[in-house]
Structure formats: C-alpha cells, structure tokens
Design a protein around this motif. Structure first.
Motif, PDB file in Angstrom:
ATOM      1  N   ALA A 343       6.615 -10.852  -5.846  1.00 53.06           N
ATOM      2  CA  ALA A 343       6.658 -10.798  -3.805  1.00 53.06           C
ATOM      3  C   ALA A 343       7.984 -10.769  -3.630  1.00 53.06           C
ATOM      4  CB  ALA A 343       6.284 -12.313  -3.692  1.00 53.06           C
ATOM      5  N   LEU A 344       8.891 -11.196  -4.254  1.00 53.33           N
ATOM      6  CA  LEU A 344       9.924 -11.092  -3.802  1.00 53.33           C
ATOM      7  C   LEU A 344      10.497  -9.647  -3.852  1.00 53.33           C
ATOM      8  CD1 LEU A 344      13.203 -11.960  -3.402  1.00 53.33           C
ATOM      9  CD2 LEU A 344      14.021 -12.130  -5.671  1.00 53.33           C
ATOM     10  N   SER A 345       9.932  -8.795  -5.273  1.00 53.74           N
ATOM     11  CA  SER A 345      10.537  -6.985  -5.653  1.00 53.74           C
ATOM     12  C   SER A 345      10.104  -6.865  -4.307  1.00 53.74           C
ATOM     13  CB  SER A 345       9.726  -7.011  -6.539  1.00 53.74           C
ATOM     14  OG  SER A 345      10.494  -7.538  -7.953  1.00 53.74           O
ATOM     15  N   GLU A 346       9.046  -6.850  -3.799  1.00 50.03           N
ATOM     16  CA  GLU A 346       8.185  -6.247  -2.666  1.00 50.03           C
ATOM     17  C   GLU A 346       8.734  -6.334  -1.538  1.00 50.03           C
ATOM     18  OE1 GLU A 346       4.276  -7.865  -1.973  1.00 50.03           O
ATOM     19  OE2 GLU A 346       3.393  -7.357  -3.998  1.00 50.03           O
ATOM     20  N   LYS A 347       9.576  -7.877  -0.982  1.00 55.06           N
ATOM     21  CA  LYS A 347      10.336  -7.345  -0.330  1.00 55.06           C
ATOM     22  C   LYS A 347      11.505  -6.925   0.093  1.00 55.06           C
ATOM     23  CE  LYS A 347       8.618 -12.194   0.960  1.00 55.06           C
ATOM     24  NZ  LYS A 347       7.780 -11.485   2.689  1.00 55.06           N
ATOM     25  N   VAL A 348      12.317  -6.790  -1.850  1.00 53.37           N
ATOM     26  CA  VAL A 348      13.419  -6.310  -1.744  1.00 53.37           C
ATOM     27  C   VAL A 348      12.793  -4.753  -1.381  1.00 53.37           C
ATOM     28  CG1 VAL A 348      15.007  -4.948  -3.412  1.00 53.37           C
ATOM     29  CG2 VAL A 348      14.057  -7.522  -3.309  1.00 53.37           C
ATOM     30  N   ILE A 349      12.031  -4.390  -1.483  1.00 54.02           N
ATOM     31  CA  ILE A 349      11.884  -2.767  -1.079  1.00 54.02           C
ATOM     32  C   ILE A 349      11.666  -2.970   0.537  1.00 54.02           C
ATOM     33  CG2 ILE A 349       9.941  -0.876  -1.221  1.00 54.02           C
ATOM     34  CD1 ILE A 349       9.323  -2.361  -4.576  1.00 54.02           C
ATOM     35  N   ALA A 350      10.263  -3.652   0.802  1.00 51.24           N
ATOM     36  CA  ALA A 350      10.699  -3.352   2.213  1.00 51.24           C
ATOM     37  C   ALA A 350      11.607  -3.493   3.230  1.00 51.24           C
ATOM     38  CB  ALA A 350       9.660  -4.597   2.690  1.00 51.24           C
ATOM     39  N   HIS A 351      13.059  -4.404   2.899  1.00 44.10           N
ATOM     40  CA  HIS A 351      13.603  -4.013   3.700  1.00 44.10           C
ATOM     41  C   HIS A 351      15.218  -3.784   3.278  1.00 44.10           C
ATOM     42  CE1 HIS A 351      13.586  -8.209   5.626  1.00 44.10           C
ATOM     43  NE2 HIS A 351      12.190  -8.615   4.887  1.00 44.10           N
TER      44      HIS A 351
END
Length: 471
Positions: A343-351
């Motif tokens: 879930a953190l990796s997904e947010k890294v990509i999004a931001h």
C-alpha cells in the motif's frame, strides 16, 4: 552596528567593541557590506535568507572560545555554521554572531588505531579522501558536500549504516567549546554525560570543533551506482526493491526513488524530465561478490540507464552531489518506516506522478541492520526500530514556486505518515516543524537531554538549533 541579544532585544555594538573582538581572532571578522559577507552568511537551502550582525570565520578552537566568551560578555545571540547544509537553516540567525567553522577542514587519519580526527568545518568528502588512502572509511552520509558536524550531532546515516550503525554510534570522541568558553573533551571516559547528549542531541551543548571517528575497512573499490527504468515499471521495480532489501546482506544498501529524470549523461535525452523509477545500490564488501549480488537489479525489466558498476568508494560518496546543489530551494518531509508495504508503494507511485518540479523526488532509504542491535537508550538518536527512511524531497528554483512545491510535500506526507514507526530523523526536519516533531525524533531521551543541558548550558546560550531547554 545593530545586533540581537539572546533574549531577542536589539543592541548597538560600538566599533571599538567590534575591533576588540577582531584583535582576539586569528580568522577574519566579517560585517555587512564586506566583500565576503554574503558568501559567509548564506547556506545550502536558498529558502533560508538571514543576516547575522557579524560573521567570525574561525581558524581554530581558540577563535571559537574567543567568540563564545565575547557573546557571553555582551549577551549576544550565537549561531554556528559548519557545512551550512541543514535544511532548516539552523546555521544562521538574524542579528546574531555567526561562528563560521567552514575554514576548519583538517583531517588526520591513524590507520593503526583506525581513527580519524576531523575538524568541525569538514565536509564528508574531506574525510573520505583522507581515510580512503588507507582503505578505511568512516560511517557518513550520502552527499559529500554535507558538513560532518551537523550530520553527526543529529545521528547520521549512509551507505555503511547497515553494517555499523548511525554515524553517531561510531564516534569515539569530540572536542567542544562550552557555554562558558572552556575547551573540553567528550568521550566514554571523559564527560560521558555530555558525550551521550552529543550523539544525536544536536548542537544544544556547545560548539563541537573536532570529531574522532572509528574507521572500518572499505574499498578503495566497491560496487555501486544506479539502475533506472521508466515509471510505468514502478510497481514491479518497487516490489523488487522490497524483496531484495529484506534479503540483503549488511554489505548491501539499497535506495529506491521516483522522480523526473535529470539531464544526466547516462540517461537518454528523450527520457530527460520524464518520470522514472530507480534503485541506487552500494555493496561495500568484496567487489566480486558485489557484482553477483547486484546482478538481479541490472537484469530486471527494461532499464533505460545503468551505471551500477565497480567504482572507487570515494566516487560513490559523491554520486548524488549534483542532485543537491547549493542555492536551490528545499523543503522535505520525512518518516522512519518499519517495512515496505504494498500500500505504501502504491502511494509512492501516485505522489511521484504529481511532482511539480524537475528536481524533486520520493525516496526510500534502507537503513535496517546494525542500528537495530543497539539498546534504545544507547544514544539520544534512538529510533532503533527504524529500517527505512521515507523522504519527500521537494526541490525547485524560484520563490514564486514555493507554494506548489511545499504543498506537494505536505500532502504526500499526510497521505503516507500512517506507515511510519512514529519516529522521524531530526536532520531532515524543516524550519516549520514543531516541538512534537522533535519529540518524534528524540523520544524518551528528551528528559535526559534537558538534564544534561541544565548542567552544561543552564542559560541556554546555544539555542539556534533544535533547542532543548535546560530542565
């Protein structure tokens, strides 16, 4: 000349008073209007623009002692500049007497004892050059232009942290000018309470003029560098990063980041300014073994650039220098992480996709290893449960762009801080961070630090820092 007292009042310094200080110094004393004033007062982060009343360019501990004594005699606000690389600009203050230590850059390495003594104005590269002559290295940071003093007093981490701990864990002694202008030694055997406080408690207790570092066999050749992929491969690359980091031997340190591609010669021109994902790796053991261990990174997916090769360790230490030039505007948000989650990796990509500047990045530093084996109270830097550092590193050129770039970092941080251990790295705290963030960095050690402060600086002479008031 107008100056500011420790209590914030404005006072008038007479010219004969200033001349008296000049006569006590070996180094130059610089005032507004002098040719060297702007160069001396400015710091790495261009968002910080303050004007000290005087800048003393100290050439040794005697100059520092004279300045501290002068400040006490006249009740003046003091600030201390080593490398000037702190993002919050703690090195400078309006109306203060600035002690500029940047001319104090001597390094003496003892290969037999495996100790290096470095003066407080040194940058990391100064220490690396002198120690690598002997195939030895101190535990320092990632950018060779960083000052050693601020890095060390705030904890410090870099490519060798997984093997040997925080930078501050590997200090064996410090020389310090106290609030009453005395020169003292801090180590396990001399002024042990002060030594404990200096290893993570920041510049609260005096002016450090020299640091003794333990040295370890590293290099001169290591395997290190960067492999980059187009951002569309980020889900798979970040999963590779997570998997390799969890299995990595202590000799291997991995950093993942996403950013617009810089105009680096090893990246195709058509990629420049387009979003990329990359893994930075450093294997500090045997180069032959290192080449085998990093092979899965080099073979993964469809890289658009690969400079992960054998290279001198000192060169590795300066590999990121061009990404952090003095004179840009910087704003960071940071947290310690216990693990890398999907879930953190997904947010890294999004931001990362919303980065407004070509110079900004979302960075994941791997630090887990030796630091986790020390007791929580070993030093005030604490955070012995940290295994990664998340850094939302916003960087841009123009003041007119401040709002958008600061907003990006804050919004990304607010969206990702739920993954934190609850702790943060004190050297990454920006100017606007409050007391609760200092507590997140220092935790339960704050009470003990306040007791040490009461003993060594009861009048809070050293306050232009992440200040801990005397108990």
């Amino acid at each position: 000349m107008k100056a500011i007292t420790m209590e914030g009042r404005e006072v008038d310094l007479k010219q004969d008073t200033i001349d008296g200080l000049k006569m006590r110094l070996r180094g130059p004393l610089i005032a507004p209007g002098d040719a060297a004033y702007d160069e001396s007062r400015t710091v790495w982060n261009a968002m910080i623009d303050r004007r000290p009343a005087l800048v003393a360019r100290c050439l040794g501990s005697a100059d520092v002692m004279a300045c501290v004594q002068f400040a006490r005699e006249h009740g003046l606000l003091l600030c201390i500049k080593g490398g000037g690389h702190n993002i919050a600009g703690l090195a400078t203050a309006d109306g203060a007497l600035m002690l500029d230590l940047s001319l104090m850059r001597g390094v003496w390495a003892d290969p037999r004892k495996r100790i290096a003594h470095a003066q407080a104005g040194c940058q990391l590269g100064d220490v690396d050059r002198e120690t690598q002559v002997h195939g030895l290295a101190a535990i320092l940071g990632f950018v060779s232009l960083t000052g050693i003093a601020g890095l060390t007093l705030g904890g410090g981490f870099g490519y060798l942290t997984r093997r040997w701990g925080w930078t501050s864990d590997n200090v064996v002694g410090m020389d310090l000018v106290t609030a009453d202008g005395r020169m003292v030694r801090a180590s396990d055997n001399e002024n042990a309470d002060l030594f404990w406080g200096l290893r993570g408690g920041g510049g609260n207790y005096g002016v450090v003029t020299g640091v003794d570092y333990a040295l370890y066999p590293v290099g001169p050749e290591i395997v290190g560098g960067i492999v980059a992929w187009p951002a569309r491969e980020a889900p798979h690359v970040l999963e590779l990063y997570r998997t390799l980091a969890e299995q990595a031997p202590p000799e291997l340190t991995l950093v993942a980041f996403m950013r617009p591609a810089p105009p680096a010669p090893w990246l195709p021109k058509e990629i420049h300014r387009k979003p990329i994902v990359a893994i930075l790796a450093c294997y500090s053991g045997s180069p032959g073994e290192g080449e085998k261990i990093v092979a899965p990174i080099k073979a993964f997916g469809h890289p658009i650039g690969d400079v992960l090769v054998r290279r001198p360790y000192a060169q590795m230490q300066s590999l990121l220098d061009a990404t952090q030039p003095k004179g840009r505007r910087y704003y960071w948000k940071s947290e310690y992480l216990p693990r890398i989650e999907a879930a953190l990796s997904e947010k890294v990509i999004a931001h990362a996709a919303g980065i407004p500047s070509p110079h900004s990045a979302v960075i994941l530093f791997q630090i887990g290893g030796a630091l986790n084996r020390f007791e929580k109270e070993h030093s005030p830097v604490g955070n012995r449960d940290a295994r990664y550092v998340l850094n939302l590193a916003s960087s841009w050129e123009q003041a007119s762009e401040d709002g958008a770039n600061i907003q990006w970092a804050r919004e990304a941080w607010n969206d990702m801080k739920a993954f934190s251990t609850g702790g943060t790295y004190i050297n990454f705290l920006t100017e606007d961070e409050g007391p609760e963030r200092i507590e997140a960095a220092l935790g339960t050690g704050i009470q003990r630090l306040a007791e040490i402060k009461a003993k060594w600086d009861p009048q809070n002479v050293f306050r232009t820092n992440r200040n801990i008031k005397p108990l």
